[in-house]
Design an enzyme around this catalytic site. Structure first.
Site, mmCIF file in Angstrom:
data_model
loop_
_atom_site.group_PDB
_atom_site.id
_atom_site.type_symbol
_atom_site.label_atom_id
_atom_site.label_comp_id
_atom_site.label_asym_id
_atom_site.label_seq_id
_atom_site.Cartn_x
_atom_site.Cartn_y
_atom_site.Cartn_z
ATOM 1 N N ASN A 13 0.791 -1.096 0.140
ATOM 2 C CA ASN A 13 -0.011 -0.114 -0.077
ATOM 3 C C ASN A 13 0.889 1.213 0.194
ATOM 4 O O ASN A 13 2.092 1.091 0.301
ATOM 5 C CB ASN A 13 -1.003 -0.125 1.237
ATOM 6 C CG ASN A 13 -2.330 0.669 0.957
ATOM 7 O OD1 ASN A 13 -2.480 1.420 0.369
ATOM 8 N ND2 ASN A 13 -3.327 -0.067 1.502
ATOM 9 N N CYS A 14 0.118 2.258 -0.291
ATOM 10 C CA CYS A 14 0.739 3.628 -0.564
ATOM 11 C C CYS A 14 1.676 4.043 0.859
ATOM 12 O O CYS A 14 0.973 3.918 2.049
ATOM 13 C CB CYS A 14 -0.130 4.616 -0.404
ATOM 14 S SG CYS A 14 0.573 6.299 -0.633
ATOM 15 N N PRO A 15 2.854 4.314 0.728
ATOM 16 C CA PRO A 15 3.731 4.719 -0.192
ATOM 17 C C PRO A 15 4.809 3.600 -0.842
ATOM 18 O O PRO A 15 5.527 4.064 -1.577
ATOM 19 C CB PRO A 15 4.477 6.122 0.067
ATOM 20 C CG PRO A 15 4.713 5.727 1.510
ATOM 21 C CD PRO A 15 3.475 4.821 1.916
ATOM 22 N N LEU A 16 4.539 2.560 -0.395
ATOM 23 C CA LEU A 16 5.508 1.560 -0.424
ATOM 24 C C LEU A 16 5.844 1.232 -1.940
ATOM 25 O O LEU A 16 6.996 1.189 -2.344
ATOM 26 C CB LEU A 16 5.234 0.118 0.260
ATOM 27 C CG LEU A 16 5.235 0.204 1.783
ATOM 28 C CD1 LEU A 16 4.841 -0.938 2.383
ATOM 29 C CD2 LEU A 16 6.922 0.407 2.054
ATOM 30 N N ASP A 40 -2.227 -1.685 -5.621
ATOM 31 C CA ASP A 40 -2.873 -0.269 -5.078
ATOM 32 C C ASP A 40 -3.368 0.560 -6.329
ATOM 33 O O ASP A 40 -2.779 1.027 -6.950
ATOM 34 C CB ASP A 40 -1.659 0.233 -4.168
ATOM 35 C CG ASP A 40 -2.007 1.622 -3.797
ATOM 36 O OD1 ASP A 40 -3.407 1.844 -3.525
ATOM 37 O OD2 ASP A 40 -1.083 2.400 -3.544
#
Lengths: 76, 155
Positions: A13-16, A40
């Site tokens: 998920n953000c920001p990965l 995502d």
């Protein structure tokens, strides 16, 4: 499309996805191609913004079966 | 020239630890030069062990709960630990990064982490309680980089 490296960012998920992408790009030479697969939905807009701001070229992005695939070329 | 981001991190709960580390790590990935000034409760985010960060539903009516819970129930012993456990489980299930991981990425990508000297004195924190690779400074240190930043945020 051919690529030099592939990054599996599925399930992240953000920001990965962006952070992992940045790391993968660092391992490539300028002009080489990175393919990223993410799940995502926010990554669609984020990868466009990432490329616009960093100067890496987003060659293609497509969505299929809940997966988003981005192909980008490392900036010179 | 690289854009610059200046953040103030003033809160030390698990939920509020996310915005500064998410924004800082992402900005660094976008080639920003980033500095975060950690002050008051935010300073605890620079401690070596941050595995005990907590989130409290008490006084936090917007926090989604499995069942509606009045404040009077939320103040019961163990409720905060339970809410924290549930939040951590959710974070893992949804593929959201842990705070430790985001902080590690910030350090790797050259984000400047500045600990507030006054807060350290105020709470009797010792330098050795904090991770390596941080700087210690005061309000003037913040303005030294905030004054020339493109984006300034207080969190």
């Amino acid at each position: 499309m051919e690529f030099d490296k592939e990054l599996d960012a599925r399930g992240l998920n953000c920001p990965l996805p962006i952070l992992r992408c940045k790391k993968s790009l660092a391992e490539l030479q300028p002009g080489q191609i990175l393919k990223v697969v993410a799940t995502d939905p926010g990554s669609v807009k984020d990868f466009q913004a990432f490329c616009k701001q960093t100067g890496h070229e987003l060659l293609s992005h497509e969505a299929a079966n809940g997966e988003f695939t981005f192909v980008m070329k490392k900036r010179a | 020239m690289a854009k610059k981001l200046a953040l103030i991190a003033s809160k030390g709960t698990l939920d509020w630890a996310y915005p500064p580390f998410i924004l800082a790590s992402t900005a660094a990935a976008l080639d920003y030069e980033v500095s975060i000034f950690f002050t008051f409760y935010g300073l605890t985010l620079l401690k070596k062990d941050i595995s005990d960060l907590k989130v409290s539903p008490l006084g936090n009516p917007a926090m989604p709960m499995p069942v509606p819970m009045p404040n009077l129930v939320q103040m019961l012993p163990g409720l905060e630990s339970m809410a924290t456990m549930m939040m951590k489980q959710k974070i893992a299930d949804k593929g959201v990064a842990s705070i430790q991981e985001l902080r590690e990425i910030c350090l790797e990508s050259g984000v400047k982490l500045i600990a507030c000297q006054m807060t350290m004195d105020l709470f009797d924190f010792k330098r050795e309680e904090f991770i390596d690779g941080i700087e210690i400074g005061g309000a003037a240190t913040f303005f030294e980089f905030a004054g020339e930043s493109d984006v300034n945020l207080f969190i």
